[in-house]
Design an enzyme around this catalytic site. Structure first.
Site, PDB file in Angstrom:
ATOM      1  N   PRO A   1       0.791  -1.221   0.000  1.00  0.00           N
ATOM      2  CA  PRO A   1       0.000   0.000   0.000  1.00  0.00           C
ATOM      3  C   PRO A   1       0.829   1.280   0.000  1.00  0.00           C
ATOM      4  CG  PRO A   1      -0.144  -1.123   2.118  1.00  0.00           C
ATOM      5  CD  PRO A   1       0.520  -2.069   1.171  1.00  0.00           C
ATOM      6  N   ASN A   2       0.321   2.224  -0.757  1.00  0.00           N
ATOM      7  CA  ASN A   2       0.865   3.584  -0.868  1.00  0.00           C
ATOM      8  C   ASN A   2       2.150   3.673  -1.692  1.00  0.00           C
ATOM      9  OD1 ASN A   2      -1.153   5.031   0.693  1.00  0.00           O
ATOM     10  ND2 ASN A   2      -0.366   3.885   2.447  1.00  0.00           N
TER      11      ASN A   2
ATOM     12  N   ARG B   1       4.301  11.042  -2.732  1.00  0.00           N
ATOM     13  CA  ARG B   1       4.147  10.820  -1.299  1.00  0.00           C
ATOM     14  C   ARG B   1       5.416  11.224  -0.540  1.00  0.00           C
ATOM     15  NH1 ARG B   1       4.797   4.769   1.128  1.00  0.00           N
ATOM     16  NH2 ARG B   1       3.973   5.209   3.192  1.00  0.00           N
TER      17      ARG B   1
ATOM     18  N   TYR C   1      10.607   9.568   0.922  1.00  0.00           N
ATOM     19  CA  TYR C   1      10.624   8.428   0.000  1.00  0.00           C
ATOM     20  C   TYR C   1      11.290   8.737  -1.346  1.00  0.00           C
ATOM     21  CZ  TYR C   1       7.524   6.140   3.326  1.00  0.00           C
ATOM     22  OH  TYR C   1       7.015   5.564   4.461  1.00  0.00           O
TER      23      TYR C   1
ATOM     24  N   ASN D   1       8.247  -5.353  -0.689  1.00  0.00           N
ATOM     25  CA  ASN D   1       8.102  -4.198   0.192  1.00  0.00           C
ATOM     26  C   ASN D   1       6.612  -4.121   0.478  1.00  0.00           C
ATOM     27  OD1 ASN D   1       7.890  -1.821   1.553  1.00  0.00           O
ATOM     28  ND2 ASN D   1       9.020  -0.575   0.056  1.00  0.00           N
TER      29      ASN D   1
ATOM     30  N   ALA E   1       3.105  -0.595   4.831  1.00  0.00           N
ATOM     31  CA  ALA E   1       2.654  -0.643   6.230  1.00  0.00           C
ATOM     32  C   ALA E   1       2.228  -2.049   6.657  1.00  0.00           C
ATOM     33  CB  ALA E   1       1.513   0.339   6.437  1.00  0.00           C
TER      34      ALA E   1
ATOM     35  N   GLU F   1      13.463  -8.828   1.681  1.00  0.00           N
ATOM     36  CA  GLU F   1      12.604  -7.747   2.173  1.00  0.00           C
ATOM     37  C   GLU F   1      13.258  -6.404   1.837  1.00  0.00           C
ATOM     38  OE1 GLU F   1      12.333  -7.558   6.460  1.00  0.00           O
ATOM     39  OE2 GLU F   1      10.526  -6.302   6.377  1.00  0.00           O
TER      40      GLU F   1
ATOM     41  N   HIS G   1      12.854  -2.051   2.022  1.00  0.00           N
ATOM     42  CA  HIS G   1      12.191  -0.792   2.405  1.00  0.00           C
ATOM     43  C   HIS G   1      13.033   0.347   1.879  1.00  0.00           C
ATOM     44  CE1 HIS G   1       9.395  -2.925   4.849  1.00  0.00           C
ATOM     45  NE2 HIS G   1      10.397  -3.592   5.373  1.00  0.00           N
TER      46      HIS G   1
ATOM     47  N   ARG H   1      12.687   4.869  12.467  1.00  0.00           N
ATOM     48  CA  ARG H   1      11.538   5.785  12.409  1.00  0.00           C
ATOM     49  C   ARG H   1      10.618   5.554  13.612  1.00  0.00           C
ATOM     50  NH1 ARG H   1       9.110   5.532   6.549  1.00  0.00           N
ATOM     51  NH2 ARG H   1       7.914   7.280   7.420  1.00  0.00           N
TER      52      ARG H   1
HETATM   53  C1  DHK Z   1       7.038   1.950   3.141  1.00  0.00           C
HETATM   54  C2  DHK Z   1       5.884   2.215   3.791  1.00  0.00           C
HETATM   55  O1  DHK Z   1       4.765   2.474   3.126  1.00  0.00           O
HETATM   56  C3  DHK Z   1       5.829   2.293   5.265  1.00  0.00           C
HETATM   57  O2  DHK Z   1       4.571   1.947   5.769  1.00  0.00           O
HETATM   58  C4  DHK Z   1       6.913   1.473   5.920  1.00  0.00           C
HETATM   59  C5  DHK Z   1       8.253   1.492   3.843  1.00  0.00           C
HETATM   60  C6  DHK Z   1       8.263   1.823   5.309  1.00  0.00           C
HETATM   61  C7  DHK Z   1       9.508   1.900   3.088  1.00  0.00           C
HETATM   62  O3  DHK Z   1      10.403   2.506   3.659  1.00  0.00           O
HETATM   63  O4  DHK Z   1       9.584   1.556   1.896  1.00  0.00           O
HETATM   64  O5  DHK Z   1       6.921   1.703   7.301  1.00  0.00           O
END
Ligand code: DHK
Length: 150
Positions: free
Chosen positions: A12-13, A20, A25, A76, A79, A102, A104, A111
């Site tokens: 998600p996201n 974002r 990011y 990834n 959340a 994994e 991120h 964080r």
């Molecule tokens: C991405 C997200 O959307 C967060 O919810 C994670 C992760 C971290 C990232 O760093 O890619 O906590």
């Protein structure tokens, strides 16, 4: 000879990358990330299947449907990393038979406290966090090495 298929699964996201919180990011979009993965895969002798979903159940279904079809997984889970027993259980289907990396973009462990725990970490042979979007490339390189492609 067919090349090993690696599923690159974003949660998600991550479809909002570039828009974002760019100060956290970065400015690259999901399309940019997926193109980087395809380029890296070409160089490494892998095929990638890049997917993103905002829905936990859809991710679970994709993980289930990939069983027997993929040689490795880059995930990834956004959340859901910190909340999803369902994704954890789906990954256990592989029973260690395929390597899971994994990824991120940020380092969640530096964080907010609610990001410190990962339901994926114990199932992954490698973890790349805090390397920005290069973490995906590092993960594919580690998978290629693990699969004997490097
Ligand atoms: C991405 C997200 O959307 C967060 O919810 C994670 C992760 C971290 C990232 O760093 O890619 O906590």
């Amino acid at each position: 000879m067919p090349r090993p298929v690696v599923l690159v699964l974003n949660g998600p996201n991550l479809n909002m990358l570039g828009v974002r919180e760019p100060e956290i990011y970065g400015t690259q979009t999901l399309d940019d990330v997926e193109q980087m993965c395809r380029d890296a895969a070409d160089r490494l002798g892998l095929d990638v299947d890049c997917r993103q979903s905002n829905h936990e159940g859809e991710m679970v279904t994709w993980i289930q449907n990939s069983f027997g079809r993929i040689s490795g997984l880059v995930i990834n889970a956004g959340a859901y990393t910190h909340t999803s027993i369902a994704i954890h259980d789906a990954l256990k289907l592989y029973g260690g038979a395929i390597p899971i990396a994994e990824v991120h973009i940020t380092d969640p462990k530096t964080r907010e406290k609610f990001r410190h725990f990962s339901y994926i970490e114990e199932l992954a042979f490698a973890r790349y966090a805090g390397h920005g979007v290069m973490g995906y490339v590092r993960a594919l390189e580690a998978l290629a090495e693990r699969l004997g492609k490097m």
